[in-house]
Design a protein around this motif. Structure first.
Motif, mmCIF file in Angstrom:
data_model
loop_
_atom_site.group_PDB
_atom_site.id
_atom_site.type_symbol
_atom_site.label_atom_id
_atom_site.label_comp_id
_atom_site.label_asym_id
_atom_site.label_seq_id
_atom_site.Cartn_x
_atom_site.Cartn_y
_atom_site.Cartn_z
ATOM 1 N N THR A 157 -3.394 23.107 -7.200
ATOM 2 C CA THR A 157 -3.379 23.086 -5.632
ATOM 3 C C THR A 157 -5.057 22.898 -5.324
ATOM 4 N N SER A 158 -6.047 23.607 -6.049
ATOM 5 C CA SER A 158 -7.362 23.357 -5.683
ATOM 6 C C SER A 158 -7.726 21.685 -5.498
ATOM 7 N N VAL A 159 -7.229 20.913 -6.470
ATOM 8 C CA VAL A 159 -7.604 19.459 -6.729
ATOM 9 C C VAL A 159 -6.756 18.883 -5.620
ATOM 10 N N PHE A 160 -5.516 19.048 -5.045
ATOM 11 C CA PHE A 160 -5.112 18.694 -3.830
ATOM 12 C C PHE A 160 -5.668 18.953 -2.740
ATOM 13 N N PHE A 161 -6.267 20.019 -2.503
ATOM 14 C CA PHE A 161 -7.103 20.409 -1.214
ATOM 15 C C PHE A 161 -8.563 19.686 -1.200
ATOM 16 N N GLN A 162 -9.021 19.751 -2.386
ATOM 17 C CA GLN A 162 -10.298 18.794 -2.531
ATOM 18 C C GLN A 162 -10.284 17.473 -2.308
ATOM 19 N N VAL A 163 -9.032 16.624 -2.724
ATOM 20 C CA VAL A 163 -8.874 15.612 -2.328
ATOM 21 C C VAL A 163 -8.646 15.478 -0.812
ATOM 22 N N LEU A 164 -8.045 16.317 -0.275
ATOM 23 C CA LEU A 164 -7.520 16.169 1.174
ATOM 24 C C LEU A 164 -9.058 16.416 1.791
ATOM 25 N N GLY A 165 -9.848 17.398 1.555
ATOM 26 C CA GLY A 165 -11.080 17.448 2.041
ATOM 27 C C GLY A 165 -12.093 16.492 2.223
ATOM 28 N N ALA A 166 -12.023 15.641 0.847
ATOM 29 C CA ALA A 166 -12.713 14.633 0.909
ATOM 30 C C ALA A 166 -12.283 13.227 2.005
ATOM 31 N N VAL A 167 -10.968 13.332 2.103
ATOM 32 C CA VAL A 167 -10.737 12.269 2.789
ATOM 33 C C VAL A 167 -10.942 12.798 4.382
ATOM 34 N N LEU A 168 -10.803 13.858 4.774
ATOM 35 C CA LEU A 168 -11.049 14.405 5.947
ATOM 36 C C LEU A 168 -12.681 14.221 6.219
ATOM 37 N N LEU A 169 -13.391 14.485 5.336
ATOM 38 C CA LEU A 169 -15.005 14.105 5.537
ATOM 39 C C LEU A 169 -15.207 12.796 5.646
ATOM 40 N N GLY A 227 0.599 -1.153 0.048
ATOM 41 C CA GLY A 227 0.011 -0.026 -0.105
ATOM 42 C C GLY A 227 0.797 1.155 0.057
ATOM 43 N N HIS A 228 2.089 1.416 0.753
ATOM 44 C CA HIS A 228 3.083 2.398 0.591
ATOM 45 C C HIS A 228 3.495 2.686 -0.809
ATOM 46 N N VAL A 229 3.699 1.790 -1.272
ATOM 47 C CA VAL A 229 4.537 1.950 -2.781
ATOM 48 C C VAL A 229 3.299 2.680 -3.640
ATOM 49 N N ILE A 230 2.143 2.173 -3.725
ATOM 50 C CA ILE A 230 0.874 2.609 -4.203
ATOM 51 C C ILE A 230 0.852 3.990 -3.961
ATOM 52 N N GLY A 231 0.746 4.145 -2.724
ATOM 53 C CA GLY A 231 0.351 5.726 -2.062
ATOM 54 C C GLY A 231 1.586 6.717 -2.488
ATOM 55 N N LEU A 232 2.896 6.417 -2.657
ATOM 56 C CA LEU A 232 3.741 7.137 -2.846
ATOM 57 C C LEU A 232 3.491 7.545 -4.508
ATOM 58 N N LYS A 233 3.205 6.802 -5.440
ATOM 59 C CA LYS A 233 2.816 7.147 -6.650
ATOM 60 C C LYS A 233 1.545 8.055 -6.628
ATOM 61 N N VAL A 234 0.481 7.922 -6.108
ATOM 62 C CA VAL A 234 -0.524 8.755 -5.935
ATOM 63 C C VAL A 234 -0.214 10.006 -5.294
ATOM 64 N N HIS A 235 0.798 10.179 -4.375
ATOM 65 C CA HIS A 235 0.944 11.183 -3.713
ATOM 66 C C HIS A 235 1.691 12.251 -4.870
ATOM 67 N N ASP A 236 2.468 11.638 -5.604
ATOM 68 C CA ASP A 236 3.382 12.239 -6.436
ATOM 69 C C ASP A 236 2.396 12.785 -7.641
ATOM 70 N N ARG A 237 1.279 12.355 -8.024
ATOM 71 C CA ARG A 237 0.395 12.800 -8.992
ATOM 72 C C ARG A 237 -0.294 13.868 -8.277
ATOM 73 N N MET A 238 -0.894 13.858 -7.108
ATOM 74 C CA MET A 238 -1.384 14.775 -6.628
ATOM 75 C C MET A 238 -0.318 16.182 -6.456
ATOM 76 N N LEU A 239 0.799 16.056 -6.340
ATOM 77 C CA LEU A 239 1.602 17.031 -6.249
ATOM 78 C C LEU A 239 1.753 17.991 -7.538
#
Length: 268
Positions: A244-256, A228-240
């Motif tokens: 910026t708005s997309v990054f925080f919208q994803v962050l907000g969705a996870v927090l919700l 899971g860690h390796v998959i998450g690293l790839k997803v994080h790179d794509r998010m970066l």
């Protein structure tokens, strides 16, 4: 966990893959987004908390080390002071901000670890998840909440530190504050460094009181979390690389999602 069925073992393995994914993808959520599901399989928090803690120590330190190895080599002509300044600027961890918030959180953290103050768990959890839900909606609609008050931020950090001390799930409240003040390229690794320090304190308490660290189960659950860690690293790179708005919208969705899971568990 020796008397579990095969189905239970498979479910636990899948949940730890998920845990590794969200931890490296967002920099938080390894505990709070997996523990509720783990407890549905086996309702014994002290079985899973040491395992989650060790995983966080391993993968957070490994990620920070690997990311900072990518920095440019030192220039032989620069002084020691210049080298330190350049290293701080290029580091993926904002150490100055980290030590500042750690100073705010450390006392509540220790209070939570040693149980010096007990609060009604359902009331405290409901307040936390309500605050997190409000933050998450503000991110989703692209209007992030700004408290504009250092006092309010400090209160949120102290409460998050206390919850982290009691159960390792104070991340949503902490991230709601930290995300306002750090650039997104330093957010995850700074959180990793913070979690490493906070979890190390919790692990010391586990050892002190003689909690079973479930070391034998790390042999098969650590590889699950690594996938899971390796998959998450790839997803994080794509998010970066995203807006910026997309990054925080994803962050907000996870927090919700986090707050919704929490509210359901509290009301249930």
């Amino acid at each position: 966990m020796s008397d579990l069925s095969l189905v239970q073992y498979v479910l636990i393995a899948m949940i730890f893959v998920w845990s590794g994914f969200v931890r490296s993808g967002l920099g938080f959520g390894g505990a709070v987004l997996s523990l509720p599901f783990l407890l549905l399989v086996l309702d014994e928090p002290l079985v899973f908390l040491p395992i989650i803690a060790v995983h966080l120590l391993v993968f957070s330190s490994l990620t920070i080390w690997l990311n900072n190895r990518k920095r440019k080599p030192a220039d032989p002509s620069e002084s020691a002071a210049e080298a330190r300044a350049r290293g701080a600027a290029e580091s993926t961890v904002d150490w100055r901000y980290l030590w500042r918030i750690l100073g705010i959180m450390i006392v509540p953290k220790l209070i939570g670890v040693f149980g010096l103050i007990t609060m009604p768990g359902n009331v405290l959890s409901a307040i936390i998840f309500l605050i997190v839900a409000l933050y998450s909606v503000s991110y989703i609609i692209n209007k992030p909440f700004r408290s504009g008050s250092k006092t309010v931020d400090a209160v949120f950090l102290m409460v998050g530190g206390y919850i982290s001390g009691t159960s390792l799930i104070g991340a949503p409240l902490i991230i709601a504050v930290v995300a306002q003040h750090l650039p997104r390229e330093k957010l995850r690794d700074t959180l990793f460094a913070l979690w490493f320090i906070l979890v190390l304190i919790k692990m010391a308490a586990f050892v002190w009181v003689g909690v079973d660290l479930q070391l034998i189960h790390h042999l098969w659950l650590l590889p699950c979390a690594a996938v899971g860690h390796v998959i998450g690293l790839k997803v994080h790179d794509r998010m970066l690389r995203a807006e910026t708005s997309v990054f925080f919208q994803v962050l907000g969705a996870v927090l919700l999602i986090v707050s919704s899971i929490g509210m359901v568990s509290v009301l249930g």
